[in-house]
Design an enzyme around this catalytic site. Structure first.
Site, mmCIF file in Angstrom:
data_model
loop_
_atom_site.group_PDB
_atom_site.id
_atom_site.type_symbol
_atom_site.label_atom_id
_atom_site.label_comp_id
_atom_site.label_asym_id
_atom_site.label_seq_id
_atom_site.Cartn_x
_atom_site.Cartn_y
_atom_site.Cartn_z
ATOM 1 N N GLN A 94 43.006 45.090 46.475
ATOM 2 C CA GLN A 94 42.463 43.772 46.160
ATOM 3 C C GLN A 94 43.582 42.744 46.081
ATOM 4 O O GLN A 94 43.331 41.575 45.850
ATOM 5 C CB GLN A 94 41.757 43.807 44.792
ATOM 6 C CG GLN A 94 40.567 44.727 44.719
ATOM 7 C CD GLN A 94 40.084 44.906 43.284
ATOM 8 O OE1 GLN A 94 40.222 45.978 42.710
ATOM 9 N NE2 GLN A 94 39.502 43.885 42.695
ATOM 10 N N PHE A 123 36.171 47.357 42.683
ATOM 11 C CA PHE A 123 35.680 47.124 41.318
ATOM 12 C C PHE A 123 36.792 46.945 40.298
ATOM 13 O O PHE A 123 36.602 47.205 39.108
ATOM 14 C CB PHE A 123 34.727 48.253 40.886
ATOM 15 C CG PHE A 123 33.768 48.673 41.962
ATOM 16 C CD1 PHE A 123 32.816 47.775 42.431
ATOM 17 C CD2 PHE A 123 33.834 49.925 42.552
ATOM 18 C CE1 PHE A 123 31.935 48.130 43.444
ATOM 19 C CE2 PHE A 123 32.966 50.287 43.577
ATOM 20 C CZ PHE A 123 32.018 49.386 44.010
ATOM 21 N N GLU A 126 43.374 46.839 42.160
ATOM 22 C CA GLU A 126 44.175 45.653 41.893
ATOM 23 C C GLU A 126 45.612 46.139 41.689
ATOM 24 O O GLU A 126 46.300 46.458 42.648
ATOM 25 C CB GLU A 126 43.606 44.937 40.662
ATOM 26 C CG GLU A 126 43.991 43.476 40.596
ATOM 27 C CD GLU A 126 43.321 42.752 39.431
ATOM 28 O OE1 GLU A 126 42.188 43.087 39.065
ATOM 29 O OE2 GLU A 126 43.953 41.828 38.894
ATOM 30 N N ARG A 150 40.658 38.976 27.614
ATOM 31 C CA ARG A 150 39.242 38.739 27.896
ATOM 32 C C ARG A 150 38.363 39.322 26.785
ATOM 33 O O ARG A 150 37.329 38.750 26.436
ATOM 34 C CB ARG A 150 38.853 39.285 29.270
ATOM 35 C CG ARG A 150 37.446 38.919 29.706
ATOM 36 C CD ARG A 150 37.192 39.122 31.187
ATOM 37 N NE ARG A 150 37.808 38.091 32.021
ATOM 38 C CZ ARG A 150 37.260 36.898 32.290
ATOM 39 N NH1 ARG A 150 36.066 36.588 31.791
ATOM 40 N NH2 ARG A 150 37.886 36.026 33.033
ATOM 41 N N ARG A 175 35.550 45.790 36.709
ATOM 42 C CA ARG A 175 34.477 44.802 36.601
ATOM 43 C C ARG A 175 34.059 44.562 35.141
ATOM 44 O O ARG A 175 33.577 45.466 34.464
ATOM 45 C CB ARG A 175 33.294 45.305 37.401
ATOM 46 C CG ARG A 175 32.336 44.250 37.856
ATOM 47 C CD ARG A 175 31.306 44.915 38.739
ATOM 48 N NE ARG A 175 30.595 43.987 39.575
ATOM 49 C CZ ARG A 175 29.788 44.365 40.561
ATOM 50 N NH1 ARG A 175 29.610 45.621 40.835
ATOM 51 N NH2 ARG A 175 29.156 43.466 41.289
ATOM 52 N N PHE A 211 36.236 43.657 32.820
ATOM 53 C CA PHE A 211 37.625 43.413 32.439
ATOM 54 C C PHE A 211 37.813 43.158 30.946
ATOM 55 O O PHE A 211 38.345 42.133 30.543
ATOM 56 C CB PHE A 211 38.104 42.187 33.246
ATOM 57 C CG PHE A 211 39.589 42.094 33.466
ATOM 58 C CD1 PHE A 211 40.225 42.888 34.402
ATOM 59 C CD2 PHE A 211 40.357 41.176 32.762
ATOM 60 C CE1 PHE A 211 41.591 42.775 34.641
ATOM 61 C CE2 PHE A 211 41.732 41.048 32.989
ATOM 62 C CZ PHE A 211 42.345 41.856 33.930
ATOM 63 N N THR A 261 42.127 34.914 32.981
ATOM 64 C CA THR A 261 42.645 34.526 31.667
ATOM 65 C C THR A 261 44.146 34.273 31.739
ATOM 66 O O THR A 261 44.719 33.636 30.871
ATOM 67 C CB THR A 261 42.344 35.607 30.607
ATOM 68 O OG1 THR A 261 42.777 36.870 31.118
ATOM 69 C CG2 THR A 261 40.871 35.667 30.301
ATOM 70 N N ALA A 298 38.230 39.047 38.918
ATOM 71 C CA ALA A 298 37.743 38.141 37.884
ATOM 72 C C ALA A 298 36.570 37.291 38.373
ATOM 73 O O ALA A 298 36.384 36.160 37.924
ATOM 74 C CB ALA A 298 38.870 37.239 37.358
ATOM 75 N N GLU A 304 30.972 39.756 37.874
ATOM 76 C CA GLU A 304 31.069 40.537 36.637
ATOM 77 C C GLU A 304 29.986 40.306 35.586
ATOM 78 O O GLU A 304 29.592 41.253 34.901
ATOM 79 C CB GLU A 304 32.440 40.263 35.980
ATOM 80 C CG GLU A 304 33.593 40.792 36.785
ATOM 81 C CD GLU A 304 34.927 40.274 36.274
ATOM 82 O OE1 GLU A 304 35.198 39.073 36.456
ATOM 83 O OE2 GLU A 304 35.667 41.055 35.672
#
Lengths: 553, 753
Positions: free
Chosen positions: B192, B223, B227, B305, B337, B339, B435, B504, B707
């Protein structure tokens, strides 16, 4: 060996024990079939497998008839009777031995995409409903639903959902897939029942490639000439592979050159994939019988009324199309669902020797077959050839002596039934129930499973059997719990009395098991669940008697 | 020049993921050897028996990493290969290359590791007690909670636990790396975050970023799991390619992926909540023990988050929330997802449930009374705007006919001994934006070719969320041409640099806005050209359906001709667009600011049927009212809502990520880790989209959708709880998800787990 791959015949270079998935992806370079888990749990590698097979065993009466007419050459039953039917089923290619493709028609997603216009109606339904997001699972779903159109007697939503019970999608949440299936249900409601006509229709409507029809022509001419391998080809040193659904989970990438003996080709016992009758006392189920065929068998259904209700508790459609009865047993898993069912039905096993003549075999009760964790009574040169199910024949004059009057051989029948629970009492209606506790309803390995059966002779419960899986190192028969019910009055009993009986059986069952803790559940959970599932058996048997009001969960 | 819908290729089996790409003849395959304890010190690695398996076998260890042996982004605490110590069970400790995948795996297994066991920890609370944190803890305080509790008529406290969650992207992690001319590394990664991969590879290879080229074609699901977590595999493949000077492919089998990669953070939390006698929540306190695993990864952003969603969709005037990142010897927990927000929602809903119990009040009454309203200040100082909490809550109640439903359930429960039903509502307010402030930026590159066809490159990775389609829609709308003339390309660090991860829920917002900026630039040039040709002012020109429109009237000038003319006139037909979300700021010292561009709202209602005898439940029906703004593509949004919801349900009731006390992953296969299948989903699912409103910070007033709907799944637990209480009113509530059948059984039996 040759296999028709989509539209062209291919002679594989790989050994027959290579997983078909690797043959497809690595040798053929067809990358539309995906590797998702290599244990049959996701369906991304599903392919269609076409073949021409003898018509299913038919009803009990038909088998009986055939049994009488059968001559000594048991390997060629059905020959020349014209009872060949086409079958196109979806199977997980990661668990399928390449050797099992011999002479068959393998259709991958590329094959389905080769229909005129390049977009089959199943794909079109997915496209219109936006049922493919990341796309990784899509080929598997398309295969499963195409097989459903080719094979299923239930062209409704229930049938479609059953067809994809072995396919996982992590993106869509299944809403769009469900809507795509709804489209197909509408679009294909008019498919004919007859398989040959149906396949012709599916080719016309571009669901399946035209090679299906040429394959069936070809296979029809080949079938009669096919020479099964001779008995001599069996050697004790070779591993025998059933459906592969357990073997390949444990050995996802076997050594190059791995070449097991495939149960499906053990020619001297062509009954290996068949349901036969032995007199009126036994139903002989070939060890190579696929689970799907077991539940589809008219003879099995007539003998165990309602057994088809429990089909979907066993793995998934994909796995059932591959897994064999014998494999499920010989694996000796303490939680094998089919084993629990067969134990609960008082089945026996037929063990044959590889080194002696065909007639060298012995039979023993299934419960005595398991001797330790994943250990069986099989000798090193033996294999499981068949499972014997006591036949249900009301009023038949079957003695309880346990004598087996078939062929000569090492029949061993002594001492396996305890406390007079013989298999003599075959009269009366058979009650059968199967229950399973798992995290997910479909395609999950049980934390605990259990089957229960009894016959109602006059007003009394006879031949009570309760099996329990996942509660000991071997699949158990709960003899104390069963004994407590043996001979109890059932007919005309008050709900309160039935509930009391249930409570006794439940308590004994909980005492009799010896579960351990593992990832599928703690010992305490398992013990408790055996009790609850015994109650669930009673609820199923005696719902009409009003037992629901009396049970104390 | 008609483009084919991407999903058509999926359906025909033509789409190529990493493992499907053609391999050069000299390509080597890579495998990893994983550690076999939660923590251990490596004494030596004997490679002789592995090397003896074939002349192509190459074994690489920590010492072979030419650059910095480090790929952690937020904190440098994650080696490519550990030098001395491994820190979790399943950590790659050596890389093996060979001519076939099978040989590589065999050789990896043949390595003889001499090691000694070191003490390890898996429990986050134990780590906290020992003060073993990844980074310092964070606290947000607002109002005066202690004083407010004194004024409360009801105060309850308790504990809530939520388990981890395995991503189960159907395509496992993988990367392909190739050494090109002049020592440049070319990498294709299932990620990602191509820029993150570029940085990790450059850093570990000791190269400048301009010598590393990374592409991400498309992902078979991610998902959040691809990342930061993709960086290791790409770095290993790059290491292999650099050393062997041959192309290298590393593709994980499922078991290795499950054992070695990060998952959703398990949380163990304490809460305290209080309300006045009318049920107005006056104060809330929570302490979150985030099980962060062995390394930092994205834990701080995830904790942020959590802390910014601590009160769910509710207004709470006083509070204090504390979050700890507890280091344990487990795989590094990572983005998934939601997060960190689902964990926070669960804790608050658990607290609210405990309060409702104490007050003997229906949950929904307490929920409805405390929902965010327009203009309410959030506890972190951001005024809540375009709030649709009450609207969606009331609408779902109407949709299900709540009072009637409750009466029906009561009747059912009275008349059935062995089956019980329960229903629960769950409102969501989910903040959109990274965030971590600097991440709220994106770039796009657009080429209009001479024949009028358009190529779009952005940082948005296509991983099944169909962001390509959304960006295509945005470009088509702005340029005024049919969607079929546009192709949205894969992401490459050559075309768009310094991208942020597609994560996000911001993929289409940020990249769509960047694409919009690039389109507007090209459009401006084309309009000027058209104005010149049609002798009018540029303001008079619009383009609609591929035709040039002058003062509202369609002219004979077509898009293609206009493009051709512009090219002939030597006008630049390419443009780069850039976007940075305006108005965001956050002061970490005061823990106040505007961390989000906007919020997404919605409410779910779930009805559950409990089989008391068999101790299991079935999801009977689910109703979702969701705010997706002015949708760019309704089918895509529906797919996102349903898909996220399924994952939320799985996390809540089914997906049982289980580690042994020794740190070994017990649920290490898809036969032990179950995720929702088609029959697990509710028999009836109704999704109702709220009519759109203005949302100027997203393209065409759309709203991010990835999300927020995941949180809806949490309602299933509370619905089940209602059914369980109907079956056993004296049962002891455990706020402990996933609430698998074993826990149902324990509740019914009154058995401790």
């Amino acid at each position: 060996m040759k296999v028709l791959v989509n539209n062209a015949w291919v002679s594989p270079k790989s050994s027959n024990g290579m997983p078909a998935l690797d043959f497809i992806r690595l040798e053929l370079g067809l990358k539309g079939t995906k590797e998702g888990c290599r244990e049959g749990d996701c369906g991304a590698c599903a392919v269609l497998l076409g073949e021409l097979v003898p018509a299913s065993s038919g009803s009990w009466a038909q088998i009986d008839e055939r049994d009488r007419r059968r001559n000594s050459d048991a390997t060629v039953v059905d020959k020349g009777r014209g009872e060949l039917v086409p079958r196109y089923r979806a199977v997980p290619s990661c668990l399928l031995a390449l050797g099992d493709l011999a002479g068959k028609h393998l259709i991958t997603i590329e094959g389905l995409a080769s229909v005129p216009g390049g977009l089959s109606p199943v794909m079109k339904a997915f496209l219109e409903e936006n049922a493919s997001q990341c796309g990784f699972c899509s080929p598997g779903f398309i295969i499963s639903l195409s097989a459903w159109l080719a094979e299923s007697d239930n062209l409704d939503m229930a049938g479609a959902l059953k067809a994809v019970d072995g396919n996982l999608c992590r993106c869509t949440g299944y809403g769009a897939i469900r809507r795509a299936a709804e489209r197909l249900v509408k679009e294909f409601a008019d498919l004919p029942h007859d398989r040959m006509t149906r396949l012709q229709r599916l080719v016309e409507r571009a669901v399946l490639p035209a090679s299906v029809l040429s394959y069936l022509d070809y296979a029809g001419t080949q079938f009669k000439e096919e020479k099964k391998p001779a008995h001599e080809s069996l050697t004790a040193t070779k591993a025998i592979l059933g459906g592969g659904t357990d073997f390949y989970v444990r050995n996802p990438e076997p050594e190059e050159g791995f070449s097991p003996l495939l149960l499906s080709t053990v020619g001297a016992y062509s009954g290996i994939t068949r349901v036969d009758a032995e007199g009126r006392s036994w139903l002989r189920l070939g060890a190579g019988l696929r689970i799907t065929d077991f539940f589809a068998s008219q003879a099995v259904r007539e003998n165990v009324p309602g057994i088809e209700k429990f089909e979907t508790q066993f793995a998934s459609t994909l796995v059932r199309n591959l897994a064999t009865l014998g494999g499920n047993i010989v694996n000796a898993s303490p939680v094998a669902d089919m084993t629990a069912m067969l134990l609960g039905l008082g089945a026996w096993v037929e063990l044959r020797s590889l080194s002696e003549t065909e007639r060298g075999f012995r039979r023993q009760s299934l419960d005595s077959f398991f001797i330790g964790y994943k250990q069986t009574a099989l000798k090193s040169d033996e294999f499981v050839a068949a499972i014997l199910l006591p036949a249900s024949n009301e009023g038949s004059d079957f003695s309880g002596s346990g004598a087996y009057d078939g062929e000569q051989g090492g029949v061993s029948l002594s001492g396996h039934f305890e406390g007079g629970i013989g298999f003599g009492a075959r009269g009366g209606k058979l009650f059968f129930s199967f229950e399973k506790a798992a995290k997910r309803d479909k395609l999950d390995i049980a934390a605990v499973n259990t089957a229960m059966s009894f016959r109602m002779d006059d007003a009394f419960a006879r031949s009570v059997r309760i099996s329990a899986g996942g509660v000991a190192e071997i699949p158990l028969l709960l003899s104390k719990a069963a004994m407590a019910m043996e001979g109890s009055q059932i007919k005309g009993a008050k709900p309160k009395d039935l509930a009391k009986l249930c409570q006794t059986v439940k308590n004994l069952a909980e005492e009799e098991v010896r579960p351990i803790d593992d990832v599928r559940g703690s010992a305490a959970y398992r013990r408790s669940m055996i009790g609850r599932l015994v109650q669930a058996h009673f609820l199923r048997f005696f719902a009409r008697e009003g037992i629901a009001e009396e049970l104390e969960p | 020049m008609k483009t084919i819908d991407e999903s058509l290729g999926h359906l025909r089996g033509e789409t190529r993921y990493i493992d499907d790409l053609p391999e050069p003849k000299d390509c080597l395959h890579a495998a990893v050897r994983l550690s076999e304890s939660a923590r251990g010190r490596i004494r030596s690695i004997d490679t002789s028996s592995a090397l003896a398996l074939g002349s192509s076998v190459i074994v690489l260890k920590a010492g072979d990493v030419p650059g910095e042996n480090q790929i952690g982004f937020t904190k440098a605490d994650e080696p490519v290969l550990p030098e001395k110590e491994w820190e979790y069970w399943g950590q790659p400790i050596a890389l093996v290359l060979a001519e076939t995948r099978q040989l590589a795996r065999k050789a990896a297994a043949a390595l003889v590791i001499d090691w000694e066991e070191l003490p390890a920890r898996t429990d986050p609370r134990a780590a906290a007690a020992a003060g073993d944190f990844i980074l310092p803890s964070r606290t947000i305080v607002w109002g005066d909670a202690e004083k407010a509790f004194e004024d409360c008529a009801f105060v309850v406290s308790g504990r809530a636990d939520s388990g981890g969650q395995e991503h189960v992207y159907l395509e496992t992690q993988g990367a392909y790396a190739e050494l090109r001319d002049n020592g440049t590394l070319f990498v294709i990664s299932s990620t990602q975050s191509p820029t993150g991969i570029q940085r990790a590879v450059a850093q570990s290879q000791g190269l400048p970023m301009n010598k590393v080229e990374v592409e991400a074609h498309r992902l078979g699901g991610a998902f959040g799991g691809k990342e930061d977590q993709a960086a290791l595999w790409a770095s290993l493949a790059a290491l292999g390619a650099r050393v062997s000077k041959r192309p290298v492919k590393l593709y994980l089998d499922r078991k290795t992926d499950l054992r070695a990669t990060g998952k959703r953070h398990p949380y163990s939390s304490d809460f305290k909540i209080g309300a006045d006698k009318e049920g107005h929540i006056l104060a809330f306190k929570a302490e979150y023990f985030q099980n962060s695993g062995f390394s930092c990864d994205l834990s701080p952003a995830i904790l942020a988050r959590t802390l910014l969603h601590a009160t769910g969709a509710y207004r709470v005037p006083n509070g204090k929330v504390v979050g700890h990142m507890c280091r344990t010897n487990l795989p590094s927990f990572t983005a998934f997802r939601g997060f960190g927000a689902p964990q926070a929602f669960f804790v608050f809903e658990a607290a609210l449930d405990a309060l409702a119990q104490a007050m003997d009040l229906p949950r929904e009454k307490l929920q409805r009374k405390n929902l965010y309203r327009e203009g309410d200040p959030s506890y972190y100082g951001m005024p809540m705007k375009s709030v649709r909490a009450e609207e969606s809550f009331d609408r779902v109640m109407d949709l299900v006919g709540w009072d009637k439903l409750k009466a029906e359930i009561d009747d059912f429960n009275t008349s059935h001994r062995l089956e019980k039903k329960g229903a629960a509502l769950l409102p969501v307010s989910f903040g959109i934006s990274f965030t971590k402030l600097p991440m709220n930026q994106a770039g796009a590159l657009i080429h209009v070719y001479q024949d009028g066809s358009v190529l779009v490159s952005t940082g948005a990775i296509e991983m099944g969320q169909q962001v390509s389609r959304k960006i295509g829609v945005i470009v088509a709308r702005i340029l005024g041409i049919p969607l079929e003339w546009i192709r949205v390309e894969r992401t490459s660090t050559l075309t768009v640099a310094n991208t942020v991860p597609t994560a996000a829920s911001t993929g289409s917002d940020l990249n769509g806005m960047a694409a919009k900026a690039a389109c507007e630039e090209i459009l401006g040039r084309l309009k000027a050209k058209a104005a010149e040709s049609l002798s009018c002012k540029a303001e008079a020109i619009t383009i609609d359906q591929g035709k040039v429109v002058k003062n509202g009237r369609t002219t004979a000038l077509e898009w293609k001709e206009l493009v051709e003319e512009a090219h002939t006139a030597r006008i630049d037909l390419s443009a780069h667009g850039f976007y940075a979300t305006p108005g965001l700021f956050y002061d970490m010292k005061t823990e106040r600011g505007t961390p989000f561009a906007y919020h997404v709202y919605g409410t779910a209602c779930i009805v559950v049927r409990l089989d008391v005898l068999r101790a299991r439940c079935k999801l009977e029906a689910a109703y979702i009212v969701h705010d997706s703004g002015n949708s760019l593509d309704q089918k895509v949004d529906l797919g996102q809502i349903e898909g996220a919801f399924a994952q939320g349900l799985g996390w809540t009731l089914l997906e049982d990520l289980r580690f042994g006390a020794d740190g070994r992953l017990l649920s290490d296969s898809l036969s032990t880790y179950k995720l929702p299948d088609i029959s697990f989903m509710p028999e009836k699912l109704v999704v109702d989209i709220l009519p759109g409103r203005d949302n100027p910070v997203a393209p065409f007033n759309s709203k991010a959708v990835g999300e927020p709907p995941l949180q809806y799944g949490i309602a299933a637990y509370f619905a089940l709880l209602q059914a369980l209480r109907a079956a056993k009113p004296e049962g002891e509530t455990r706020y402990d998800i996933p609430f698998i059948p074993e826990k149902i059984e324990a509740f019914l039996k009154g058995r401790a787990l």
